[in-house]
Design a protein around this motif. Structure first.
Motif, short mmCIF file in Angstrom:
data_model
loop_
_atom_site.label_atom_id
_atom_site.label_comp_id
_atom_site.label_asym_id
_atom_site.label_seq_id
_atom_site.Cartn_x
_atom_site.Cartn_y
_atom_site.Cartn_z
N GLY A 56 0.86 -1.26 -0.01
CA GLY A 56 -0.07 -0.11 0.11
C GLY A 56 0.96 1.23 0.05
N PHE A 57 0.16 2.34 0.07
CA PHE A 57 0.76 3.73 -0.01
C PHE A 57 0.17 4.77 0.72
CE2 PHE A 57 1.51 1.11 -3.83
CZ PHE A 57 2.92 0.93 -4.13
N CYS A 58 0.92 5.68 1.16
CA CYS A 58 0.25 6.88 1.90
C CYS A 58 -0.06 7.80 1.07
CB CYS A 58 1.53 7.37 3.08
SG CYS A 58 0.80 8.78 4.03
N GLN A 59 -1.45 8.02 1.01
CA GLN A 59 -2.09 8.86 -0.14
C GLN A 59 -3.07 9.91 0.68
OE1 GLN A 59 -3.81 6.40 -3.08
NE2 GLN A 59 -1.77 5.76 -3.72
N ASP A 60 -3.26 10.88 -0.16
CA ASP A 60 -4.25 11.95 0.17
C ASP A 60 -5.88 11.26 0.30
OD1 ASP A 60 -2.36 13.80 0.49
OD2 ASP A 60 -2.91 14.69 -1.69
N VAL A 61 -6.60 11.39 1.41
CA VAL A 61 -7.90 11.23 1.35
C VAL A 61 -8.79 12.04 0.54
CG1 VAL A 61 -9.79 10.67 2.94
CG2 VAL A 61 -7.69 9.97 3.72
N THR A 62 -9.54 11.23 -0.24
CA THR A 62 -10.45 12.17 -1.34
C THR A 62 -11.97 11.65 -0.66
OG1 THR A 62 -8.90 12.05 -3.28
CG2 THR A 62 -11.26 12.54 -3.52
N VAL A 63 -12.60 12.64 -0.21
CA VAL A 63 -13.92 12.51 0.27
C VAL A 63 -15.14 12.96 -0.74
CG1 VAL A 63 -13.43 12.67 2.56
CG2 VAL A 63 -14.16 14.72 1.31
N SER A 64 -16.32 12.27 -0.72
CA SER A 64 -17.16 12.55 -1.68
C SER A 64 -17.76 13.78 -1.28
CB SER A 64 -18.59 11.56 -1.39
OG SER A 64 -19.60 11.89 -2.12
N GLU A 65 -17.84 14.92 -2.45
CA GLU A 65 -18.53 16.08 -2.16
C GLU A 65 -19.92 15.97 -2.86
OE1 GLU A 65 -16.94 18.35 -1.14
OE2 GLU A 65 -15.00 17.61 -1.04
N GLU A 66 -20.44 15.21 -2.98
CA GLU A 66 -22.02 14.79 -3.11
C GLU A 66 -22.85 15.26 -2.34
OE1 GLU A 66 -23.48 14.04 -6.10
OE2 GLU A 66 -21.68 13.30 -6.86
N PRO A 67 -23.78 16.11 -2.30
CA PRO A 67 -24.65 16.88 -1.23
C PRO A 67 -25.57 15.59 -0.49
CG PRO A 67 -25.76 16.97 -3.51
CD PRO A 67 -24.48 16.43 -3.83
N HIS A 68 -25.63 16.04 0.77
CA HIS A 68 -26.56 15.30 1.69
C HIS A 68 -27.86 15.92 1.67
CE1 HIS A 68 -25.71 17.62 5.15
NE2 HIS A 68 -24.58 17.78 4.83
N GLY A 69 -28.80 15.06 2.45
CA GLY A 69 -30.30 15.53 2.66
C GLY A 69 -30.41 16.71 3.70
N PRO A 70 -31.44 17.36 3.76
CA PRO A 70 -31.84 18.48 4.55
C PRO A 70 -31.65 18.27 6.24
CG PRO A 70 -33.74 17.95 3.79
CD PRO A 70 -32.75 17.04 3.00
N GLN A 71 -31.72 16.95 6.48
CA GLN A 71 -31.80 16.56 8.12
C GLN A 71 -30.89 17.17 8.77
OE1 GLN A 71 -31.71 14.44 5.48
NE2 GLN A 71 -33.60 13.25 5.46
N TYR A 72 -29.75 17.43 8.36
CA TYR A 72 -28.47 18.07 9.14
C TYR A 72 -28.08 19.37 8.49
CZ TYR A 72 -23.95 18.41 11.36
OH TYR A 72 -22.75 19.05 12.10
N PRO A 73 -28.43 20.43 9.09
CA PRO A 73 -28.27 21.76 8.44
C PRO A 73 -27.20 22.33 8.63
CG PRO A 73 -29.50 22.08 10.29
CD PRO A 73 -29.17 20.59 10.25
N HIS A 74 -26.19 21.79 9.36
CA HIS A 74 -24.79 22.45 9.76
C HIS A 74 -23.95 21.97 8.79
CE1 HIS A 74 -26.95 23.65 13.57
NE2 HIS A 74 -27.42 22.44 13.69
N THR A 75 -22.64 22.66 8.91
CA THR A 75 -21.42 22.39 8.34
C THR A 75 -20.05 22.96 9.22
OG1 THR A 75 -22.51 23.00 6.06
CG2 THR A 75 -20.04 23.00 6.29
N GLY A 76 -19.09 21.91 8.91
CA GLY A 76 -18.07 21.92 9.70
C GLY A 76 -17.90 22.12 11.38
N ILE A 77 -18.98 21.61 11.90
CA ILE A 77 -19.11 21.73 13.36
C ILE A 77 -18.80 20.21 14.18
CG2 ILE A 77 -20.78 21.57 15.16
CD1 ILE A 77 -22.24 23.72 13.80
#
Length: 543
Positions: A56-77
């Motif tokens: 294996g190799f040490c690599q950057d983590v690429t997370v999904s940027e697809e939008p999630h539903g409105p049930q959780y309205p906060h960001t970065g908390i």
């Protein structure tokens, strides 16, 4: 026999290292938090992620940027948002069939030095196991409860509390069993918005939406793997409790998962090993009032009072007809993909919809939820439910129903939601709080690919072997060393007896010959000078 297994397990623990859980111990320090890098060195070749060996190799983590539903309205908390970026943005990415936080292990279903050999284990009905197998499972549970995990720690504070550069790392040791209890708490806990009692409760990264079944599938696979590593018993599988049409808790006896105490019906009987267990993470209101995370320390005894629940909430345990109807629902997820989803297989199996109509209901708990409420104790609280070992038997059976649905409908991955599911549940979201990382959609597939099977889903012939013959075969496998040793000793003793008998017969023959010769001439000497007879005498003398 169980005692021998446990003693052997303790010895093997000195040489085996586990590879599953939450925060890898090598990454639980200021340097890793400051650099946001979790790429431990694989001991096999001394390189990060086993890169020198191509694991294996040490690599950057690429997370999904697809939008999630409105049930959780906060960001970065919340630290769980866009997992695991609040803690690390570089981790080991394993190649081929390699796995683990340092790529030093194998993916589910593979084993061997090069992870090239496939394995298919069978999970069997707990009530059909032999007595010794049941006792072994209980002994493994108790061993896990009393063994500190060697390679993982739990988080006891938010990332913000640890300081900008990680100068105040907040991690704690925990037992193997409690590690998984804590993980189930962490994935379902409320979001701390800042200040005592200020929380957002409508959030859960593993329940009430699409990831419910894939997340718990990975959870069970990790739990199974951890027990195998801890005990060295690589044939171990988690058994299931088939509760269809049950009217009471058939596994709640002292010789199984613990009966009801005669002194207090809410407690486990003193005759069970589970009566001495201390639960963790069962007081979410207290944590919220202090704006703190569960510290993973003991909080009191395991509570359970099966059947004495609110009958309006759970009218009866799920029936065979309920399971058949739910498995027949074609669509995996519908609508807003939450607890209000209608004609959703996931929502119906989880227990927020009627198993007779598939329509969402309120005020009642069905299917999966019904078992939790029926237990009327620690199991009834989402965040602390994994404290009760019946949780494992229950969720293993839920996983088998998920498997039935996958086999019947053979859905393509496109049937799993890629966007607009509640936060944490989209296809590309990494499962909280696993390290190594797993995407939800990767486990929207059958269990055979992952190296295991369920006995009651096998064809009749194979099922007979697994349910009735396998227990005896495994018992024989465990004691074959003793049988071999006894056989060798018996063979040696038999050889001595036969040799002694042969010498006795030969000696009598020689005596008769000597008597016969003395009647007709010179008496023969007792020892002969010929090389053949001389060597024979020497051999006999030596013996």
């Amino acid at each position: 026999m169980v005692l021998l297994v446990v003693l052997g397990s303790l010895l093997q623990m000195l040489f085996l290292r586990s590879c599953v859980g939450q925060i890898p111990r090598p990454c639980a320090n200021t340097e890793a938090l400051r650099t946001k890098q979790c790429c431990p060195v694989w001991e096999g070749d001394g390189s990060a992620c086993g890169a020198t060996s191509g694991r294996g190799f040490c690599q950057d983590v690429t997370v999904s940027e697809e939008p999630h539903g409105p049930q959780y309205p906060h960001t970065g908390i919340d630290d769980r948002e866009r997992w695991p970026l609040a803690f690390y943005n570089r981790t080991c990415q394993c190649a081929g069939n390699y796995g683990g936080f340092d790529c030093g292990e194998c993916r589910f279903g593979y084993f061997g030095p090069g992870c090239a050999e496939q394995r298919e284990s069978v999970r069997r009905n707990f009530l059909s196991l032999s007595v010794s197998e049941q006792q072994r499972f209980i002994a493994y549970l108790n061993l896990a409860k009393n063994t500190v995990t060697a390679d993982y720690v739990i988080v006891t504070g938010t990332r913000a509390e640890m300081g900008t550069n990680g100068e105040n790392p907040m991690f704690s040791d925990v037992s193997v069993y409690d590690l998984f209890v804590w993980m189930h708490y962490y994935v379902s806990r409320d979001t701390l918005l800042g200040g005592p009692g200020n929380v957002w409760p409508d959030i859960d990264f593993a329940h009430e939406s699409a990831a419910f079944l894939p997340w718990h599938r990975v959870y069970l696979l990790h739990w199974e793997h951890e027990i195998r590593k801890m005990t060295g018993d690589f044939n171990f599988t988690i058994p299931y409790w088939d509760w269809r049409d049950a009217t009471d808790c058939t596994v709640c006896t002292d010789n199984l998962m613990g009966g009801r105490s005669l002194l207090n019906p809410n407690l486990i009987s003193p005759g069970s090993v589970f009566s001495s267990w201390k639960v963790i993470c069962t007081q979410p209101e207290e944590y919220n009032s202090r704006a703190a995370l569960c510290p993973g320390t003991g909080e009191g005894p395991l509570l359970r009072n099966p059947g004495n629940h609110d009958p309006n909430r759970v009218r009866h345990l799920p029936t065979s007809a309920d399971v058949d109807f739910v498995v027949g629902i074609e669509t995996y997820e519908t609508g807003a993909m939450d607890r209000q989803a209608n004609m959703s297989f996931r929502n119906s199996l989880e227990g927020f919809a009627s198993p007779e109509t598939g329509m969402a209901i309120t005020g009642q708990s069905t299917m999966h939820n019904a078992l939790h409420v029926f237990m009327n104790g620690t199991m009834s609280s989402v965040q602390g439910s994994a404290n009760d070992p019946i949780f494992l038997l229950h969720h293993t059976f839920i996983d088998s129903i998920y498997e039935q649905w996958l086999r019947r409908h053979t859905p393509p991955r496109s049937r799993y939601p890629t966007a607009n599911a509640p936060i944490g549940h989209n296809d590309g979201y990494y499962m909280v709080p696993f390290l190594p990382l797993y995407r939800n959609g990767d486990y929207f597939l059958g269990n055979k690919v992952l190296g295991y099977e369920y006995s009651y889903l096998l064809d009749p012939g194979t099922r007979f072997v697994q349910e009735f013959l396998t227990p005896y075969m495994q018992e024989a496998q465990m004691i074959w060393q003793w049988l071999l040793g006894a056989g060798l000793i018996g063979a040696i003793l038999a050889g001595i007896v036969m040799t002694t008998g042969a010498l006795f017969v030969r000696r009598r023959s020689q005596n008769r010959k000597m008597k016969s010769t003395s009647s007709f001439g010179e008496r023969q000497p007792l020892l002969h000078s010929s090389s053949e007879e001389g060597s024979g005498t020497s051999y006999q003398t030596t013996l």
